[in-house]
Enzyme design. Structure first.
Site, short mmCIF file in Angstrom:
data_model
loop_
_atom_site.label_atom_id
_atom_site.label_comp_id
_atom_site.label_asym_id
_atom_site.label_seq_id
_atom_site.Cartn_x
_atom_site.Cartn_y
_atom_site.Cartn_z
N ASP A 157 34.72 -46.86 -5.27
CA ASP A 157 33.39 -46.34 -5.61
C ASP A 157 32.55 -47.51 -6.07
O ASP A 157 32.88 -48.16 -7.06
CB ASP A 157 33.56 -45.32 -6.76
CG ASP A 157 32.34 -44.46 -6.94
OD1 ASP A 157 31.35 -44.69 -6.22
OD2 ASP A 157 32.38 -43.57 -7.80
N ASP B 23 28.83 -48.48 -7.24
CA ASP B 23 27.55 -47.90 -7.65
C ASP B 23 26.59 -48.99 -8.08
O ASP B 23 26.97 -49.87 -8.87
CB ASP B 23 27.75 -46.97 -8.86
CG ASP B 23 28.08 -45.56 -8.44
OD1 ASP B 23 27.67 -45.17 -7.35
OD2 ASP B 23 28.77 -44.88 -9.23
N ARG C 29 39.12 -41.34 -5.61
CA ARG C 29 38.34 -42.30 -4.82
C ARG C 29 39.18 -43.54 -4.52
O ARG C 29 39.76 -44.12 -5.43
CB ARG C 29 37.12 -42.80 -5.61
CG ARG C 29 36.12 -41.73 -5.97
CD ARG C 29 35.19 -41.43 -4.81
NE ARG C 29 34.16 -40.51 -5.23
CZ ARG C 29 34.25 -39.18 -5.13
NH1 ARG C 29 35.34 -38.63 -4.63
NH2 ARG C 29 33.26 -38.41 -5.51
#
Ligand code: PAF
Length: 460
Positions: A102, A104, A99
């Site tokens: 990322d 979240d 990635r």
């Protein structure tokens, strides 16, 4: 109108490019419109990649606590926009693959500090997996150590200690505790992959757990030597048990929870003189007739009954079973069908020792001589498979090859037969077979072993 403010925790991760630079750019984009303020930021932590393709670079992880007037949905949209701006292509990426960035959303709190719950396609709040992940909790501990977590009820700092001490494995002693744990996990939007076992775990079980952990948010395992499925009390007595060893193995393969129980715990108030009345048994369906059904009367009824109860307790999204227990797989599918098709039953290939012997908890009971003799079962199945590959389609001839290959003085065959795996018949099918599975059961050195092989399928 005054927009209410929420506090949200966001996890950052990356293992491609220059993670620290991406994080700094992401955070400045996050604050750019003035509606999000960063309250606290963790250090950046280096961690191993978890799951996904082998040999991907280590991750850098961090966390921030923000205050915002955005709704959780709008905040998530902002995060996705930033990821895309910095080069992430969500639509074309590999699950758990590398990635570039990322972001979240872990949780959001209202002004009173209560968790906001969201269970949409994109947004799950609180995040269903945050309590299982040390690489999320370690940075979160720097910015919100005393924040109580919704599922375990522990603070972030306590949960991190718990994961470090237990390998992340919650050990529960009763079906009631397991039910509550699973309910909380499902309420947080987590999918549960479930592996029912009778313990004495081996690589075959661990493969099921690895797969359950890979395909679901959480993997959980039951360890219960189910008396309902033993028609021979001596067999029940000597069945191997090693709960401590099992827990150690499970902690190493990403299992989030293991639970045990007693017959009374599984069937509270239902036992009469310590036994389950016949009327309470769950019918195992037509595929329980013949072979195991004939040689172990009542065994598959006991399996259907406990599996149905285990599904009541866990309500898993998917349940994983080894193909070695061929008839059990058919019976378990019947149980799931009776329950409206849930959970999804995932049948996984038999794992074999290098000698060809199918992995089984009972192998622990074989002495050296019996272990050597047990190789004959796989030899018999392979001989029948070779005959199939050479064009033999008659069940009785294939069974004959299987029996010849598996016969040995110290192998006491109970059955060695061939069936159509998709159209179960209690007896031998007639006519030319379109598909075939060889099934064998034998007593080897006082230990009952079973095995099977599909001659033209995926299962081994
Ligand atoms: O395969 C087993 O270990 C058992 O039959 C099961 C499915 C756990 C039910 O007790």
């Amino acid at each position: 109108m005054v927009r209410s403010r929420i506090t949200a925790a966001i996890a950052l991760g990356a293992n491609v490019g220059e993670p620290e630079r991406s994080f700094k750019r992401a955070l400045s984009l996050l604050e750019r419109d003035g509606d999000v303020q960063i309250l606290r930021r963790s250090h950046w932590h280096g961690t191993d990649a978890v799951g996904g393709p082998a040999e991907q670079p280590d991750y850098t992880n961090g966390a921030v606590l923000v205050e915002t007037t955005l709704t959780p949905g709008a905040l998530l949209e902002r995060l996705h926009g930033i990821e895309a701006h910095l080069g992430r292509d969500r639509a074309n990426e590999e699950r758990r693959g590398p990635r570039v960035l990322d972001l979240d959303l872990l949780y959001a709190l209202d002004e009173e500090g209560a968790f906001l719950a969201e269970h949409g396609d994109e947004l799950h709040l609180p995040h269903p997996r945050m309590e299982e992940r040390p690489f999320v909790l370690a940075p979160l501990k720097e910015i919100a150590p005393a924040q109580r977590l919704p599922r375990s009820g522990r603070t972030v700092a306590e949960q991190l200690d718990f994961l470090e001490e237990s390998g992340g494995l919650a050990r529960l002693e009763s079906p009631a505790e397991a039910r509550a744990w699973c309910e909380a996990a499902r309420a947080a939007g987590a999918t549960i992959g479930f592996v029912p076992t009778m313990g004495a775990l081996h690589q075959g079980h661990l493969e099921l757990v690895r797969r359950a952990a890979m395909e679901n948010d959480l993997a959980c395992v039951s360890v219960f030597v189910n008396p309902l499925q033993f028609n021979d009390p001596a067999d029940l007595e000597k069945y191997p048990r090693d709960l401590e060893g099992d827990a150690r193995l499970l902690a190493g393969v990403g299992c989030a929870m293991v639970f045990t129980g007693t017959l009374e715990g599984f069937f509270p108030g239902e036992l009469v003189d310590g036994a389950l009345p016949a009327a309470a048994y769950v019918p195992p369906g037509p595929s329980a007739a013949g072979l195991e059904g004939e040689f172990r009367p009542g065994h598959l009824d006991g399996v259907a009954t406990i599996v149905d109860r285990l599904f009541d307790v866990v309500e898993p999204t998917r349940a994983y079973f080894g193909a070695k227990d061929f008839q059990q797989c058919l019976v378990v599918q019947h149980v799931a069908d009776r329950r409206g098709g849930a959970p999804e039953i995932v049948r996984c290939p038999t794992v074999r020792e290098s000698t060809g012997i199918a992995m089984s908890s009972r192998n622990a009971l074989l002495d050296d001589g019996a272990r050597e003799a047990a190789r004959a079962l796989h030899r018999g199945l392979s001989a029948a498979r070779d005959a199939w590959v050479a064009g033999e389609r008659d069940a009785s001839s294939l069974s004959q090859r299987l029996r010849e290959g598996a016969s040995q003085p110290s192998v006491d065959l109970e059955y060695a037969e061939v069936r159509d795996p998709q159209r179960w018949t209690p007896g031998q099918p007639t006519g030319a077979l379109e598909r075939a599975v060889g099934l064998v059961a034998a007593n080897v050195g006082g230990v009952r072993l079973i095995d099977n092989m599909e001659f033209d399928g995926d299962a081994r």
